[in-house]
Each structure stands twice: as C-alpha cells, then as structure tokens.
Design a protein around this motif. Structure first.
Motif, PDB file in Angstrom:
ATOM      1  N   THR A 263       2.098  42.299  21.173  1.00 19.42           N
ATOM      2  CA  THR A 263       1.983  40.880  20.847  1.00 19.42           C
ATOM      3  C   THR A 263       3.362  40.273  20.713  1.00 19.42           C
ATOM      4  OG1 THR A 263       0.963  39.262  19.360  1.00 19.42           O
ATOM      5  CG2 THR A 263       1.923  41.228  18.343  1.00 19.42           C
ATOM      6  N   SER A 264       3.435  38.960  20.912  1.00 10.62           N
ATOM      7  CA  SER A 264       4.707  38.269  20.723  1.00 10.62           C
ATOM      8  C   SER A 264       4.984  38.118  19.235  1.00 10.62           C
ATOM      9  CB  SER A 264       4.670  36.893  21.391  1.00 10.62           C
ATOM     10  OG  SER A 264       3.784  36.030  20.694  1.00 10.62           O
TER      11      SER A 264
ATOM     12  N   PHE B  95       5.835  44.564  18.862  1.00 15.99           N
ATOM     13  CA  PHE B  95       6.262  43.168  18.907  1.00 15.99           C
ATOM     14  C   PHE B  95       7.248  42.989  20.061  1.00 15.99           C
ATOM     15  CE2 PHE B  95       4.659  43.641  14.642  1.00 15.99           C
ATOM     16  CZ  PHE B  95       3.998  42.435  14.422  1.00 15.99           C
ATOM     17  N   LEU B  96       6.807  42.257  21.071  1.00 13.06           N
ATOM     18  CA  LEU B  96       7.583  42.110  22.299  1.00 13.06           C
ATOM     19  C   LEU B  96       7.529  40.672  22.781  1.00 13.06           C
ATOM     20  CD1 LEU B  96       6.005  45.177  24.154  1.00 13.06           C
ATOM     21  CD2 LEU B  96       8.233  45.176  23.021  1.00 13.06           C
ATOM     22  N   ASP B  97       8.493  40.276  23.603  1.00 11.64           N
ATOM     23  CA  ASP B  97       8.366  39.000  24.296  1.00 11.64           C
ATOM     24  C   ASP B  97       7.104  39.047  25.145  1.00 11.64           C
ATOM     25  OD1 ASP B  97      10.740  38.165  23.203  1.00 11.64           O
ATOM     26  OD2 ASP B  97      11.948  38.612  24.970  1.00 11.64           O
ATOM     27  N   SER B  98       6.442  37.904  25.306  1.00 13.95           N
ATOM     28  CA  SER B  98       5.185  37.874  26.066  1.00 13.95           C
ATOM     29  C   SER B  98       5.353  38.450  27.466  1.00 13.95           C
ATOM     30  CB  SER B  98       4.662  36.435  26.160  1.00 13.95           C
ATOM     31  OG  SER B  98       4.234  35.973  24.897  1.00 13.95           O
ATOM     32  N   GLU B  99       6.492  38.166  28.085  1.00 12.98           N
ATOM     33  CA  GLU B  99       6.725  38.628  29.450  1.00 12.98           C
ATOM     34  C   GLU B  99       6.869  40.149  29.505  1.00 12.98           C
ATOM     35  OE1 GLU B  99       7.373  34.705  28.511  1.00 12.98           O
ATOM     36  OE2 GLU B  99       8.607  36.363  27.761  1.00 12.98           O
ATOM     37  N   VAL B 100       7.484  40.732  28.471  1.00 16.03           N
ATOM     38  CA  VAL B 100       7.619  42.191  28.397  1.00 16.03           C
ATOM     39  C   VAL B 100       6.258  42.823  28.119  1.00 16.03           C
ATOM     40  CG1 VAL B 100       8.727  44.103  27.174  1.00 16.03           C
ATOM     41  CG2 VAL B 100      10.015  41.991  27.629  1.00 16.03           C
ATOM     42  N   ALA B 101       5.485  42.202  27.233  1.00  9.45           N
ATOM     43  CA  ALA B 101       4.140  42.704  26.925  1.00  9.45           C
ATOM     44  C   ALA B 101       3.269  42.714  28.181  1.00  9.45           C
ATOM     45  CB  ALA B 101       3.495  41.845  25.842  1.00  9.45           C
ATOM     46  N   TYR B 102       3.459  41.707  29.027  1.00  8.72           N
ATOM     47  CA  TYR B 102       2.735  41.625  30.294  1.00  8.72           C
ATOM     48  C   TYR B 102       3.002  42.883  31.128  1.00  8.72           C
ATOM     49  CZ  TYR B 102       0.453  38.620  33.791  1.00  8.72           C
ATOM     50  OH  TYR B 102      -0.436  38.055  34.673  1.00  8.72           O
ATOM     51  N   GLU B 103       4.272  43.290  31.199  1.00  8.23           N
ATOM     52  CA  GLU B 103       4.640  44.490  31.961  1.00  8.23           C
ATOM     53  C   GLU B 103       4.058  45.751  31.321  1.00  8.23           C
ATOM     54  OE1 GLU B 103       6.257  44.618  34.915  1.00  8.23           O
ATOM     55  OE2 GLU B 103       6.038  42.439  34.862  1.00  8.23           O
TER      56      GLU B 103
ATOM     57  N   GLY C  19      15.230  31.782  29.897  1.00  9.05           N
ATOM     58  CA  GLY C  19      14.780  31.367  31.224  1.00  9.05           C
ATOM     59  C   GLY C  19      13.683  32.212  31.822  1.00  9.05           C
ATOM     60  N   ASN C  20      13.473  33.422  31.285  1.00  8.46           N
ATOM     61  CA  ASN C  20      12.425  34.295  31.818  1.00  8.46           C
ATOM     62  C   ASN C  20      11.087  34.100  31.120  1.00  8.46           C
ATOM     63  OD1 ASN C  20      13.433  35.380  29.390  1.00  8.46           O
ATOM     64  ND2 ASN C  20      12.654  37.410  29.888  1.00  8.46           N
TER      65      ASN C  20
END
Length: 296
Positions: free
Chosen positions: A97-98, A126-134, A197-198
């Motif tokens: 989760t973010s 606890f991760l950035d949403s984009e990292v959690a996606y990966e 930016g990501n």
C-alpha cells in the motif's frame, strides 16, 4: 531445479548485486555465490557477467528471468489453491500500500481484519503506488491498495474503492489568494512542488495543464504528500493535495470549472490464485465502495 537457487537468481537480477541479494535473503555473499554457481552448473550456462562490482544479466540470464518468476508464481499458486480447500482464513497475506492510503484509509480496515481473522499474518509493505504495481506484476505481493493507474496493465485487475478529490493549495498568505479569481494560467506562473515525475498523481495533474497548453513551474518534487503539505504551508510553493488532507495549514485555490480527482482502490494479478485471506480483505474493501463519503 532448486527453488532456493532461483530465488537467489531473482534477487541478484533485481538488486543488481550479490551483496544486495544477500541482504534481501538474509544470507552471506558467499552463500549467494554458491547458489548461483549451482544454478549455472545445473543449466550449463553463465547467468551473470561480473565486471568489477557491476553485475549484469547475460543473454541466458535475461531469458531465464521471466521463466523464474513464472516457476515461483506457479508454485505459490499451487500452495494457495491447496490451502484454500480447507476454507480457513489463515496463513500470510502480503499487502502492498502507499504511505498516504496506509495512513489515512486503511487503519479501520486493518483493525477489523485482524479482529476477524487473528490467524492471518499480515505482511504490510509501504511503497509508492507505482512500485506496488510492479510488486503485483512480479508476484511479490498478493494485493495492493494504491492510487490506481490511469491505464492499467492487461494482467492487472483494478477495482476503484474511493474517489479522491484533489485541490490546488497554497499557504494562507500566498500571493495567489490576493487577487480574487485565479486561472490555471496564473497558477502556472508560480513555483510548484509536485509528486515525483514517475507517480500516477503527477501524470494526472500534468495532463490537466497540458490540455490547456500550459507547463507548470515545478521547482521541487517528492513522493510524500505529507512533505508536500509542509512545503506548501510554509509558503515555498503551490501544489495539489487530496481534499482529505486540507486543514488550516493550507488554503484551497478556487478554480471554477476545474474538478480534479484520482481513484484509490486495489489491484491484483489476473492470473494469480488468491488466498482465502486476500479474498477476505477484498470483501472488506468492497464493502467500502458504496458507503457515504467514499465518493466526491
């Protein structure tokens, strides 16, 4: 094929070093090297090029990596499918989760989940949403509760849970609040602090400006919304924050005709067998969808 060796191979490929893989797997570097040597001997190919401290995948290593993910994911799916037959909600649930959602949306759900299912071991990342996606795409997390991507991957199923309105904000004494009506063009002239930016949120806001032929003056960026709020509150810049975070520290900039929001929800891999624990947590999330206050 030894699964421990495969895990070591994936860890090196992802961290870019034998020492990084050792830290992730809680093994010494010689132990990691021994596992890779065994895998290379078994497959009769070299998997990594070692140039000083730099480690890179060989052609054979690049060919093995997606297959290694597939092998481990199939094994995990098999374990979950067999465990699910009992109907019990037990085992480990790896939930990504973010930071923002983990702090502002999930606590009541996590409290209810642990009360109902005390035999489930929650592994919350606890991760950035984009990292959690990966993490979902690579099978390292079973469920992720994040800011949803504007264009989801074909192998990801996304379920919106909360509509999250976004507001343009500045410090209460900022010059943008002195002259009455403000346009997006006026805002673009002043320094801004943006999410990185990501991030999905960055792209949502950026597209709003680009649709009007404008470029925001991004002076700073950080992925932590609480940090953005602090920078705004002391007058360093304007930004865009979820409406749920607004208080007396920041002031909303009224922009007639502009409504901005993002979708928060959960994602899962479409080809993964879900554990009973994941299904139970999804049921709690689904129950939030129609509750008053979950929509803008």
């Amino acid at each position: 094929m030894d699964l421990a060796n495969l895990n070591a191979f994936i860890a090196i490929a992802e961290t870019g070093s034998f020492s990084g893989a050792g830290e992730r797997l809680h093994l010494t570097q010689p132990a990691i090297s021994k596992r890779i040597a065994g895998l290379e001997q078994q497959l009769k190919v070299r998997l990594f090029d070692r140039l000083g401290r730099e480690v890179g995948l060989t052609e054979a290593g690049r060919a093995l990596l997606p297959r290694a993910y597939q092998i481990l994911n199939v094994l995990d799916d098999t374990r979950r499918a067999l465990t699910n037959l009992t109907g019990e909600v037990t085992g480990r649930l790896t939930l990504a989760t973010s930071h923002h959602i983990g702090l502002h949306r999930l606590p009541p759900l996590l409290r209810e989940f642990t009360r109902r299912y005390p035999q489930v071991a929650l592994d919350i990342q606890f991760l950035d949403s984009e990292v959690a996606y990966e993490e979902i795409l690579h099978g390292r997390a079973e469920l992720a509760v994040i800011t949803l991507a504007p264009e989801p991957h074909t192998l990801v199923r996304a379920t919106p849970v909360w509509d999250d309105p976004l507001d343009f904000v500045v410090a209460p004494e900022h010059a943008l609040l002195e002259n009455g009506a403000v346009s997006l063009a006026d805002i673009a002239l002043h320094p801004a602090v943006f999410p990185g930016g990501n991030t999905f949120t960055h792209h949502i806001v950026r597209r709003l400006f680009e649709a009007q032929g404008l470029t925001p003056n991004i002076a700073m960026s950080t992925n932590y919304l609480e940090t953005i709020k602090m920078m705004v509150s002391i007058g360093l810049a304007w930004s865009v924050l979820p409406r749920t975070m607004l208080d007396e520290q920041v002031a909303r900039i009224p922009l007639p005709g502009i409504q901005l929001s993002r979708q928060l929800g959960y994602i899962l891999h479409t080809e993964r067998t879900l554990s009973n624990a994941a299904r139970a947590f999804m049921a709690l999330l689904d129950a939030q969808i129609d509750l008053p206050g979950t929509k803008a």
